[in-house]
Design a protein around this motif. Structure first.
Motif, PDB file in Angstrom:
ATOM      1  N   GLY A 541     -78.533 -20.053 -41.913  1.00  0.00           N
ATOM      2  CA  GLY A 541     -77.619 -19.564 -42.937  1.00  0.00           C
ATOM      3  C   GLY A 541     -77.775 -20.384 -44.199  1.00  0.00           C
ATOM      4  O   GLY A 541     -77.952 -21.600 -44.141  1.00  0.00           O
ATOM      5  N   ILE A 542     -77.701 -19.732 -45.363  1.00  0.00           N
ATOM      6  CA  ILE A 542     -78.017 -20.391 -46.635  1.00  0.00           C
ATOM      7  C   ILE A 542     -76.865 -20.215 -47.606  1.00  0.00           C
ATOM      8  O   ILE A 542     -76.358 -19.105 -47.795  1.00  0.00           O
ATOM      9  N   ALA A 543     -76.429 -21.329 -48.206  1.00  0.00           N
ATOM     10  CA  ALA A 543     -75.463 -21.304 -49.306  1.00  0.00           C
ATOM     11  C   ALA A 543     -76.088 -22.022 -50.498  1.00  0.00           C
ATOM     12  O   ALA A 543     -76.631 -23.113 -50.353  1.00  0.00           O
ATOM     13  N   VAL A 544     -76.015 -21.389 -51.675  1.00  0.00           N
ATOM     14  CA  VAL A 544     -76.691 -21.897 -52.871  1.00  0.00           C
ATOM     15  C   VAL A 544     -75.651 -22.352 -53.889  1.00  0.00           C
ATOM     16  O   VAL A 544     -74.684 -21.631 -54.165  1.00  0.00           O
ATOM     17  N   PHE A 545     -75.829 -23.555 -54.395  1.00  0.00           N
ATOM     18  CA  PHE A 545     -74.978 -24.056 -55.478  1.00  0.00           C
ATOM     19  C   PHE A 545     -75.534 -23.582 -56.815  1.00  0.00           C
ATOM     20  O   PHE A 545     -76.761 -23.611 -57.014  1.00  0.00           O
ATOM     21  N   PRO A 546     -74.706 -23.089 -57.774  1.00  0.00           N
ATOM     22  CA  PRO A 546     -73.229 -23.063 -57.731  1.00  0.00           C
ATOM     23  C   PRO A 546     -72.652 -21.725 -57.309  1.00  0.00           C
ATOM     24  O   PRO A 546     -71.440 -21.581 -57.252  1.00  0.00           O
ATOM     25  N   ASN A 547     -73.497 -20.715 -57.029  1.00  0.00           N
ATOM     26  CA  ASN A 547     -72.993 -19.361 -56.775  1.00  0.00           C
ATOM     27  C   ASN A 547     -72.115 -19.271 -55.539  1.00  0.00           C
ATOM     28  O   ASN A 547     -71.145 -18.511 -55.500  1.00  0.00           O
ATOM     29  N   ASP A 548     -72.421 -20.059 -54.497  1.00  0.00           N
ATOM     30  CA  ASP A 548     -71.727 -19.922 -53.209  1.00  0.00           C
ATOM     31  C   ASP A 548     -70.705 -21.019 -52.962  1.00  0.00           C
ATOM     32  O   ASP A 548     -70.212 -21.179 -51.841  1.00  0.00           O
ATOM     33  N   GLY A 549     -70.387 -21.806 -53.974  1.00  0.00           N
ATOM     34  CA  GLY A 549     -69.377 -22.845 -53.788  1.00  0.00           C
ATOM     35  C   GLY A 549     -69.655 -24.039 -54.677  1.00  0.00           C
ATOM     36  O   GLY A 549     -70.804 -24.319 -55.026  1.00  0.00           O
ATOM     37  N   ASP A 550     -68.574 -24.723 -55.049  1.00  0.00           N
ATOM     38  CA  ASP A 550     -68.723 -25.891 -55.909  1.00  0.00           C
ATOM     39  C   ASP A 550     -68.206 -27.160 -55.252  1.00  0.00           C
ATOM     40  O   ASP A 550     -67.921 -28.144 -55.924  1.00  0.00           O
ATOM     41  N   SER A 551     -68.054 -27.137 -53.911  1.00  0.00           N
ATOM     42  CA  SER A 551     -67.672 -28.345 -53.168  1.00  0.00           C
ATOM     43  C   SER A 551     -68.517 -28.424 -51.911  1.00  0.00           C
ATOM     44  O   SER A 551     -69.041 -27.410 -51.426  1.00  0.00           O
ATOM     45  N   SER A 552     -68.654 -29.638 -51.386  1.00  0.00           N
ATOM     46  CA  SER A 552     -69.516 -29.831 -50.220  1.00  0.00           C
ATOM     47  C   SER A 552     -68.978 -29.070 -49.014  1.00  0.00           C
ATOM     48  O   SER A 552     -69.740 -28.438 -48.273  1.00  0.00           O
ATOM     49  N   SER A 553     -67.660 -29.119 -48.787  1.00  0.00           N
ATOM     50  CA  SER A 553     -67.089 -28.426 -47.621  1.00  0.00           C
ATOM     51  C   SER A 553     -67.259 -26.921 -47.742  1.00  0.00           C
ATOM     52  O   SER A 553     -67.535 -26.237 -46.737  1.00  0.00           O
ATOM     53  N   THR A 554     -67.101 -26.369 -48.939  1.00  0.00           N
ATOM     54  CA  THR A 554     -67.262 -24.922 -49.124  1.00  0.00           C
ATOM     55  C   THR A 554     -68.702 -24.497 -48.889  1.00  0.00           C
ATOM     56  O   THR A 554     -68.968 -23.470 -48.240  1.00  0.00           O
ATOM     57  N   LEU A 555     -69.645 -25.254 -49.394  1.00  0.00           N
ATOM     58  CA  LEU A 555     -71.057 -24.907 -49.203  1.00  0.00           C
ATOM     59  C   LEU A 555     -71.436 -24.931 -47.721  1.00  0.00           C
ATOM     60  O   LEU A 555     -72.133 -24.031 -47.231  1.00  0.00           O
ATOM     61  N   SER A 569     -77.926 -10.590 -36.595  1.00  0.00           N
ATOM     62  CA  SER A 569     -78.929  -9.618 -37.041  1.00  0.00           C
ATOM     63  C   SER A 569     -80.170  -9.613 -36.170  1.00  0.00           C
ATOM     64  O   SER A 569     -81.145  -8.942 -36.491  1.00  0.00           O
ATOM     65  N   GLY A 570     -80.161 -10.378 -35.105  1.00  0.00           N
ATOM     66  CA  GLY A 570     -81.297 -10.373 -34.200  1.00  0.00           C
ATOM     67  C   GLY A 570     -81.841 -11.731 -33.855  1.00  0.00           C
ATOM     68  O   GLY A 570     -82.792 -11.843 -33.092  1.00  0.00           O
ATOM     69  N   LYS A 571     -81.257 -12.786 -34.418  1.00  0.00           N
ATOM     70  CA  LYS A 571     -81.680 -14.161 -34.140  1.00  0.00           C
ATOM     71  C   LYS A 571     -83.104 -14.409 -34.651  1.00  0.00           C
ATOM     72  O   LYS A 571     -83.863 -13.486 -34.878  1.00  0.00           O
ATOM     73  N   GLY A 572     -83.433 -15.675 -34.807  1.00  0.00           N
ATOM     74  CA  GLY A 572     -84.733 -16.026 -35.341  1.00  0.00           C
ATOM     75  C   GLY A 572     -84.916 -15.529 -36.770  1.00  0.00           C
ATOM     76  O   GLY A 572     -86.030 -15.214 -37.191  1.00  0.00           O
ATOM     77  N   LYS A 573     -83.791 -15.449 -37.528  1.00  0.00           N
ATOM     78  CA  LYS A 573     -83.847 -14.947 -38.898  1.00  0.00           C
ATOM     79  C   LYS A 573     -83.031 -15.864 -39.800  1.00  0.00           C
ATOM     80  O   LYS A 573     -82.381 -16.786 -39.336  1.00  0.00           O
ATOM     81  N   TYR A 574     -83.058 -15.568 -41.089  1.00  0.00           N
ATOM     82  CA  TYR A 574     -82.240 -16.311 -42.035  1.00  0.00           C
ATOM     83  C   TYR A 574     -81.484 -15.329 -42.901  1.00  0.00           C
ATOM     84  O   TYR A 574     -81.876 -14.170 -43.073  1.00  0.00           O
ATOM     85  N   ALA A 575     -80.360 -15.790 -43.459  1.00  0.00           N
ATOM     86  CA  ALA A 575     -79.524 -14.928 -44.295  1.00  0.00           C
ATOM     87  C   ALA A 575     -78.858 -15.769 -45.368  1.00  0.00           C
ATOM     88  O   ALA A 575     -78.414 -16.883 -45.119  1.00  0.00           O
ATOM     89  N   PHE A 576     -78.791 -15.196 -46.592  1.00  0.00           N
ATOM     90  CA  PHE A 576     -78.068 -15.819 -47.689  1.00  0.00           C
ATOM     91  C   PHE A 576     -76.605 -15.404 -47.624  1.00  0.00           C
ATOM     92  O   PHE A 576     -76.282 -14.260 -47.296  1.00  0.00           O
ATOM     93  N   PHE A 577     -75.719 -16.316 -47.950  1.00  0.00           N
ATOM     94  CA  PHE A 577     -74.286 -16.018 -47.926  1.00  0.00           C
ATOM     95  C   PHE A 577     -73.919 -15.047 -49.043  1.00  0.00           C
ATOM     96  O   PHE A 577     -74.464 -15.106 -50.146  1.00  0.00           O
ATOM     97  N   ASP A 578     -73.017 -14.105 -48.729  1.00  0.00           N
ATOM     98  CA  ASP A 578     -72.341 -13.321 -49.758  1.00  0.00           C
ATOM     99  C   ASP A 578     -70.897 -13.098 -49.331  1.00  0.00           C
ATOM    100  O   ASP A 578     -70.535 -13.316 -48.175  1.00  0.00           O
ATOM    101  N   GLU A 579     -70.066 -12.684 -50.266  1.00  0.00           N
ATOM    102  CA  GLU A 579     -68.628 -12.585 -50.014  1.00  0.00           C
ATOM    103  C   GLU A 579     -68.310 -11.592 -48.910  1.00  0.00           C
ATOM    104  O   GLU A 579     -67.292 -11.712 -48.224  1.00  0.00           O
ATOM    105  N   ALA A 580     -69.164 -10.573 -48.709  1.00  0.00           N
ATOM    106  CA  ALA A 580     -68.901  -9.583 -47.667  1.00  0.00           C
ATOM    107  C   ALA A 580     -68.879 -10.232 -46.290  1.00  0.00           C
ATOM    108  O   ALA A 580     -68.127  -9.821 -45.410  1.00  0.00           O
ATOM    109  N   MET A 581     -69.713 -11.260 -46.088  1.00  0.00           N
ATOM    110  CA  MET A 581     -69.721 -11.959 -44.791  1.00  0.00           C
ATOM    111  C   MET A 581     -68.371 -12.594 -44.521  1.00  0.00           C
ATOM    112  O   MET A 581     -67.843 -12.532 -43.400  1.00  0.00           O
TER     113      MET A 581
END
Length: 862
Positions: A541-555, A569-581
């Motif tokens: 799972g991926i969180a990108v600063f600053p779009n996905d949070g501006d604090s360490s705990s939030t990221l 989604s099937g394991k062995g994959k990666y996903a970027f965070f979005d608000e829908a999640m």
């Protein structure tokens, strides 16, 4: 703990919604229920804050007894029958008679006077009046004449038929115990020199005083003059006391110095002695170096006054924050030991002295060297060379000691910030590094990414190969990730099979995706564990600063949410965070909460899909399928809510309901060709020891022959506890119940399972049926499964049949039974009953249910 807060919030919102719509007479019932849930929540929350503290345990006891009192009052408010109300009044006697002794015990522990509770006579004196009070009101209870129905519920009058003394015994008893608690808190506030204790005493004293005044006025004085304006309100006021106590314990009461909070495994490797001294001057922690040096056992040193061991050193160190001195200690054997002692003061969050840490080093070896040097200097003219060598040797030894001390300090620093298994940085180091990167990125307006990695199926590795092999796999994964990443990337193990990765200077998502692809590709090669080759995968799972949070705990939180989405989604994959999640997670939590009322509100329904004889195409059985008719989302497929029920512990209760409802519906059809009722079982039900007796009781109650009932299990449950599951299935077979394996060949298939398990039928998975006419490999597997079942004298059935081509192939290879949309979709019991009636009158007629399920993909829980 976060789940408890969320559940309490949902519960309170529902209560106030119901209160706004219900008659006034039931308002107090809902308020009492609110109190009961609040009490048990506060107790559990405080207990799990520190399970070993006597104060937290006594507070939990207070909350449990208040929960029972509030619950009894709620049940009284729910009835219009004075006799029933009186019975609940009698049941509540235990709560309000034993509440006050437990309150006094709690205050004794809080004010550090728990020594009185370690002797029998003080305990007898505290609880004996409560026993008398309990006997007075329980074995000679109030009558229906002592309660009065008012618009708000039931009010109580003081008894006047037991004599003057006994009529007012409880009032005297209650006031005495409350005054005793006041005195203890008041003396504690005056005597203690710690600010946090004074604040605790003030908060608890104030809340108890206010509650006592209001409760005494409304629940004792007014009924004394036959004034019945309100139902009992003391329990409401007590709720504010408990909230105040919880607040003071959370804010001020958890700073007590304890062995668990300060001593770590690091101190066990120190040869130097270490003492932890609390603010009262008692020794509350020692290490092995101290016990070995002083020749005492740890129990002999704990809770002794420090001056008995350290003498005047403690008095001198009191006036200084940091103090060092050479002194002589006496071992248990009487031997004198020269040590160099250093004292450092510890403070709490109120800047009050919490205690002292004392480290002392044995100087005996150095003293011996000094003696040797003195002897060498006395013989300087005779043995110059010999004395010179001794001096060099002494300097070398001293240098070695200093070097060892430096190395130990380095080891302590390394252990504090690194994982001991993989030697990777730990969570503490990662958070520090992340905070530094965050502050730098805010200034430079640059971007970076936080990646949350979780191994797929790691629990199965531990369960099948053992925890030692699981640890080896974690080390291998750490090594491979380290060689895959850049030296500037920060990789840490934060617990179990979870890793956090900090990628700095990421210009775009494409750069981050490239790193993720590289990580996933590194898992393509097997991991060598002893002589076994094991393939593993990871979800990222991926969180990108600053779009996905501006604090360490939030990221970190958002990267964690994205990781679960990738795993789903099937394991062995990666996903970027979005608000829908995040919204999906909230919706999943809402559904999990709604499941608690689904049964009581009759939202669960049973659907049935017929099973057909492949030769004459007659209905020979049905499979029971549970559906959730949610008031907001409509019909929900079990693949979405069954995992939720397994997580929150409701699956056993739902499974029992589904089994009983299926048996009841089956009995209503009375079809001569219908001789199989298939019901699915979860692993939680199979591990329930009462399952065989429960099913036997249902069969006997509804007069259903045991051989008509077929219980379906999936291969995915087999690795959990195969020995226990085999034992359970044999217990079910003793009652002549049929057992079937669902989705055979898709999970942990093994011929040894067919040999060990008492199986009657194999269900061929739909994934193989879909391959008919498309995949020669799938067709070969189907024919092999049918032949295997015939050789083992087992029945077989193909599920998911949707075309004539599939049906023809299965008939050609002599598959005896068919299930699928080609013949029938799942339908309600009434529709199935009408169809069975039509068949008995007019012969075979295919039917499909028009009650389709919504996809509800956004509600899928992983």
């Amino acid at each position: 703990m976060l789940f408890l807060f969320y559940f309490l919030r949902i519960y309170i919102e529902i209560l106030f919604l119901l209160i706004a719509r219900m008659p006034i007479m039931y308002v107090f019932m809902m308020l009492y229920l609110l109190c009961s849930v609040t009490f048990i929540f506060l107790g559990v929350y405080t207990y799990f804050s520190d399970q070993k503290k006597p104060l937290n345990r006594s507070f939990l006891a207070l909350c449990v007894i208040l929960f029972f009192w509030a619950f009894c009052l709620a049940m009284m408010s729910a009835t219009q029958d004075p006799a029933i109300a009186t019975k609940f009044r009698v049941l509540s006697v235990f709560s309000w008679t034993f509440l006050y002794p437990i309150l006094v015990c709690f205050v004794l522990i809080l004010t550090e006077k728990q020594k009185y509770l370690k002797k029998p006579w003080p305990l007898v004196c505290i609880f004996l009046p409560a026993v008398v009070n309990f006997s007075l009101y329980y074995f000679d209870p109030v009558s229906v004449n002592d309660i009065v129905k008012i618009p708000l519920g039931w009010a109580f009058l003081n008894p006047t038929d037991k004599g003057l003394f006994w009529d007012h015994y409880f009032n005297v008893y209650f006031v005495t115990y409350v005054i005793e608690a006041f005195i203890l808190l008041f003396k504690w506030q005056k005597e203690t020199h710690l600010k946090r204790h004074k604040k605790q005493a003030k908060i608890i004293f104030t809340t108890i005083l206010c509650t006592s005044l209001f409760g005494t006025t409304i629940d004792i004085l007014l009924p004394l003059f036959s004034i019945t304006l309100f139902p009992p309100l003391t329990v409401f006021f007590i709720m504010f006391v408990m909230i105040g106590v919880t607040y003071s314990m959370s804010k001020y009461g958890l700073m007590t110095i304890t062995n668990e909070k300060i001593l770590t495994d690091v101190f066990s490797i120190m040869k130097e002695g270490l003492f932890i001294i609390d603010h009262n001057g008692s020794i509350v922690g020692v290490n092995k170096g101290a016990t070995a040096m002083l020749e005492y056992r740890e129990q002999e040193l704990l809770y002794q006054k420090s001056h008995q061991i350290l003498g005047e050193f403690m008095q001198l160190s009191k006036d200084q924050l940091n103090y060092s001195q050479e002194l002589v200690l006496k071992a248990k054997s009487g031997k004198a030991i020269s040590v160099f002692a250093s004292a450092s003061t510890l403070f709490d969050n109120c800047e009050q002295r919490l205690g002292t840490v004392i480290i002392f080093q044995n100087l005996t070896a150095l003293k011996n060297i000094q003696v040797q040097l003195e002897e060498a200097y006395e013989n300087l003219e005779i043995k110059v060379e010999h004395r010179t060598n001794e001096l060099v040797d002494a300097n070398r030894k001293l240098g070695n000691e200093i070097q060892k001390r430096i190395e130990k300090e380095g080891q302590i620093q390394h252990i504090a910030y690194h994982d001991q298994l993989t030697n990777l940085p730990n969570r503490r180091y990662f958070r520090t590094r992340l905070q530094e990167t965050l502050e730098s990125a805010k200034i430079s307006q640059s971007s970076f990414a936080v990646l949350f990695l979780d191994l797929d199926g790691f629990k199965f590795v531990n369960d099948s190969l053992g925890h030692l092999q699981g640890d080896v796999l974690l080390c291998k994964v750490a090594e491979r990730l380290t060689t895959t990443l850049r030296s500037s990337d920060t990789l840490s193990r934060v617990g179990g099979d979870e890793f956090l990765l900090l990628l700095e200077n990421m210009r775009s998502k494409n750069d981050i995706s490239s790193v993720c692809e590289k990580i996933l590709q590194s898992f393509n090669a097997p991991f060598i564990l002893s002589q076994n080759s094991l393939y593993a995968s990871t979800s990222i799972g991926i969180a990108v600063f600053p779009n996905d949070g501006d604090s360490s705990s939030t990221l970190i939180k958002h990267a964690d949410i994205a990781m679960y989405h990738a795993k789903g989604s099937g394991k062995g994959k990666y996903a970027f965070f979005d608000e829908a999640m995040s919204k999906n997670l909230d919706r999943a939590l809402q559904l999990s909460s709604d499941l608690h009322t689904a049964l009581s509100d009759k939202q669960l329904e049973m659907y049935y899909q017929p099973q057909v004889d492949s030769i004459n195409e007659q209905i020979i059985g049905v499979e029971a399928l549970i559906r959730w008719n949610h008031p907001k989302y409509g019909l929900i497929n079990p693949e979405f809510f069954i995992p939720l029920a397994e997580k929150n512990g409701l699956i056993v209760e739902i499974g029992k309901w589904a089994l009983e409802q299926a048996i009841i519906d089956y009995q209503s059809w009375q079809s001569p060709t219908l001789h199989i009722l298939a019901v699915n079982l979860s692993v939680n039900q199979l591990l329930d020891q009462s399952l065989p007796l429960t099913i036997k009781r249902l069969l006997d109650t509804y007069k259903l022959p045991a051989q008509y009932l077929e219980l379906e299990i999936t291969e995915s449950i087999l690795p959990y506890d195969i020995d226990q599951i085999i034992k359970m299935l044999h217990a079910l077979k003793k009652h002549n119940i049929r057992i079937a394996i669902d989705d055979f060949g898709t999970d942990y298939s093994s011929l040894s399972y067919l040999k060990q398990l008492p199986i009657d039928r194999i269900k061929i998975a739909k994934s193989f049926i879909d391959g008919i006419g498309k995949s020669q490999q799938d067709e070969s597997i189907i024919s092999a499964i049918i032949l295997l079942s015939q050789e083992l004298n087992l029945d077989s059935i193909a599920e998911g049949v949707e075309s004539q081509q599939q049906l023809d192939y299965l008939k050609k290879h002599h598959c005896p039974a068919i299930q699928g949309f080609y013949f029938y979709k799942p339908m309600k019991k009434a529709k199935l009953k009408d169809h069975l009636t039509q068949l008995s009158l007019h012969g075979k007629e295919s039917i499909s249910s028009d009650e389709n399920l919504p996809a509800l993909e956004s509600l899928k829980i992983n």
